[in-house]
Design a protein around this motif. Structure first.
Motif, PDB file in Angstrom:
ATOM      1  N   PHE A   2      -3.208  -0.873   0.151  1.00 20.33           N
ATOM      2  CA  PHE A   2      -2.386  -2.028  -0.205  1.00 20.33           C
ATOM      3  C   PHE A   2      -0.907  -1.754   0.041  1.00 20.33           C
ATOM      4  O   PHE A   2      -0.198  -2.573   0.646  1.00 20.33           O
ATOM      5  N   TRP A   3      -0.411  -0.600  -0.444  1.00 23.17           N
ATOM      6  CA  TRP A   3       1.015  -0.313  -0.326  1.00 23.17           C
ATOM      7  C   TRP A   3       1.424  -0.019   1.110  1.00 23.17           C
ATOM      8  O   TRP A   3       2.572  -0.289   1.501  1.00 23.17           O
ATOM      9  N   VAL A   4       0.503   0.518   1.899  1.00 22.27           N
ATOM     10  CA  VAL A   4       0.780   0.721   3.334  1.00 22.27           C
ATOM     11  C   VAL A   4       0.989  -0.629   4.008  1.00 22.27           C
ATOM     12  O   VAL A   4       1.968  -0.850   4.728  1.00 22.27           O
ATOM     13  N   PHE A   6       1.661  -3.398   2.521  1.00 20.93           N
ATOM     14  CA  PHE A   6       2.806  -4.064   1.911  1.00 20.93           C
ATOM     15  C   PHE A   6       4.100  -3.636   2.603  1.00 20.93           C
ATOM     16  O   PHE A   6       4.980  -4.454   2.896  1.00 20.93           O
ATOM     17  N   GLY A   7       4.204  -2.337   2.897  1.00 23.20           N
ATOM     18  CA  GLY A   7       5.373  -1.834   3.625  1.00 23.20           C
ATOM     19  C   GLY A   7       5.426  -2.379   5.046  1.00 23.20           C
ATOM     20  O   GLY A   7       6.500  -2.754   5.549  1.00 23.20           O
ATOM     21  N   SER A 304      -7.003  -7.876  -3.095  1.00 24.94           N
ATOM     22  CA  SER A 304      -5.560  -7.738  -2.863  1.00 24.94           C
ATOM     23  C   SER A 304      -5.276  -7.174  -1.470  1.00 24.94           C
ATOM     24  O   SER A 304      -4.332  -7.604  -0.800  1.00 24.94           O
ATOM     25  N   VAL A 305      -6.094  -6.224  -1.034  1.00 24.96           N
ATOM     26  CA  VAL A 305      -5.923  -5.643   0.304  1.00 24.96           C
ATOM     27  C   VAL A 305      -6.263  -6.677   1.372  1.00 24.96           C
ATOM     28  O   VAL A 305      -5.604  -6.749   2.416  1.00 24.96           O
ATOM     29  N   ILE A 308      -3.207  -9.080   1.674  1.00 26.21           N
ATOM     30  CA  ILE A 308      -2.059  -8.479   2.344  1.00 26.21           C
ATOM     31  C   ILE A 308      -2.377  -8.198   3.803  1.00 26.21           C
ATOM     32  O   ILE A 308      -1.506  -8.284   4.681  1.00 26.21           O
ATOM     33  N   ASN A 312      -0.380  -9.716   7.110  1.00 22.58           N
ATOM     34  CA  ASN A 312       0.025  -8.858   8.229  1.00 22.58           C
ATOM     35  C   ASN A 312      -0.496  -9.407   9.553  1.00 22.58           C
ATOM     36  O   ASN A 312       0.219  -9.426  10.555  1.00 22.58           O
TER      37      ASN A 312
END
Length: 386
Positions: A2-4, A6-7, A304-305, A308, A312
């Motif tokens: 998720f955070w990857v 998100f960035g 959530s993934v 996102i 992307n």
């Protein structure tokens, strides 16, 4: 993940904004209203084993309207009928001059040496460096020289229509332009700052004084990316440069088939990544994570993934679609092939790097060039560039 992702989302937003701002600075050469030019333009062509295309290219150039030009066709050690065809075409047109090279000095790439030799014979105040397989619309040169004079440019480079026979090749070209766009930011050619710059081998028109003061092709003699390197040197030297698109005035078949594209990629891949193994590995894994994984995790990840990932993908499609529309005549639905084209790029880059490592260099048009020499020349030329 998720955070990857998100960035990555913020990276794609920044790149998309940058592209939207930059692409507006690239005009279309087709929109230039031509005015008859009296200045002599010296067109220099390097041709090696181009028997299938050189005649048509020379004919296109000889038939340019409302412009004075001499055409210097340099046969660079061809093993086919290229030299013979150049001679026969030159016999029919007084504007064409045939030059034959049978020896390549050490420390030179063949094309760069041939272009320099042709430029040494040029009588025009303006020089046009082009390739042996380009199709020119009959007003291409007069529109280019009109734009050069109207804006007092030292260097004008034009992006042609890149033709391809297969879907895979069109996908490879559009993907290459997509990556090239956000890595090299071609619109920097049209900014006042000296950083960046652009050069496209299909069409590089410049004043003779600009060419000489930048160091001629001597300054890029061992660069496979000679067109880009020369354009960047011109920009860094403070000359007035402009990039335009010319999809209705210029066209070229990038590669005739997929095998030829693979071979061409062997020559350019490592050079495009500054001969850096860490940068090459970063490119491989970066493409995999940023442009393939979202299409996987949009189906397999947590909610959530998946969300996102979908965002992307939407941003990727927007950026890819804008690049394809701006620099090609391909249909918009090519964007849906993005993950497959990304995988194809990963394969080609990995293959090129492995072959370069095994061979200790690159092989191109019958010659082998040491990676050690290429890398050292790149470093030296970049230091001079600064």
């Amino acid at each position: 993940m998720f955070w990857v992702f998100f960035g990555l989302l913020f990276i794609w937003i920044i790149l998309l904004i940058d592209f939207l701002q930059g692409i507006r600075k690239i005009p279309k050469l087709e929109h230039t209203v031509p005015s008859q030019a009296s200045e002599l333009i010296s067109v220099i062509i390097a041709a090696k084993d181009e028997e299938t295309s050189i005649h048509e290219t020379l004919q296109n150039l000889a038939n340019q309207k409302d412009v004075r030009c001499e055409i210097i066709a340099v046969n660079d050690r061809s093993s086919d009928r290229t030299g013979e065809i150049i001679d026969k075409t030159a016999a029919l047109h007084s504007s064409i001059r045939a030059v034959h090279i049978d020896h390549l000095p050490e420390g030179w790439l063949g094309k760069n040496h041939a272009l320099k030799k042709g430029a040494e014979l040029a009588a025009g105040a303006y020089l046009l460096f082009t390739d042996a397989d380009i199709e020119f619309e009959e007003q291409t040169l007069v529109k280019a020289i009109t734009a050069m004079k109207a804006e007092e440019l030292d260097h004008l480079t034009a992006a042609p229509d890149l033709k391809a026979r297969s879907f895979a090749l069109r996908g490879l070209i559009s993907y290459f332009l997509f990556g090239f766009g956000y890595l090299k930011r071609p619109w920097t050619a049209n900014q006042e700052k000296r950083r960046g710059g652009m050069g496209i081998g299909a069409f590089q028109m410049m004043t003779k004084s600009c060419y000489q003061k930048t160091g001629t092709h001597e300054a890029v003699r061992f660069r496979p990316d000679d067109d880009l390197a020369l354009g960047q040197k011109i920009k860094a030297a403070g000359f007035r440069q402009k990039l335009v698109t010319a999809k209705q005035l210029l066209s070229v078949e990038w590669y005739p088939d997929f095998k030829s594209a693979l071979q061409g990629f062997e020559k350019n891949a490592f050079a495009g990544l500054n001969y850096s193994i860490p940068l090459s590995l970063f490119a491989l894994f970066g493409v995999l994570i940023s442009q393939v994984f979202p299409f996987i995790f949009v189906f397999l990840g947590s909610p959530s993934v998946q969300i996102i990932s979908a965002i992307n993908i939407l941003l990727l499609f927007c950026l890819y679609g804008l690049t394809t529309r701006s620099f090609t005549n391909y249909p918009w639905w090519m964007i849906f092939g993005l993950p497959f084209f990304a995988l194809l790029f990963i394969f080609m880059l990995a293959r090129a790097l492995i072959l370069t490592w095994i061979r200790g260099g690159i092989e191109w048009r019958g010659n082998r060039y040491s990676i050690k020499e290429l890398k050292q020349f790149f470093r030296n030329s970049e230091e001079d560039h600064r």
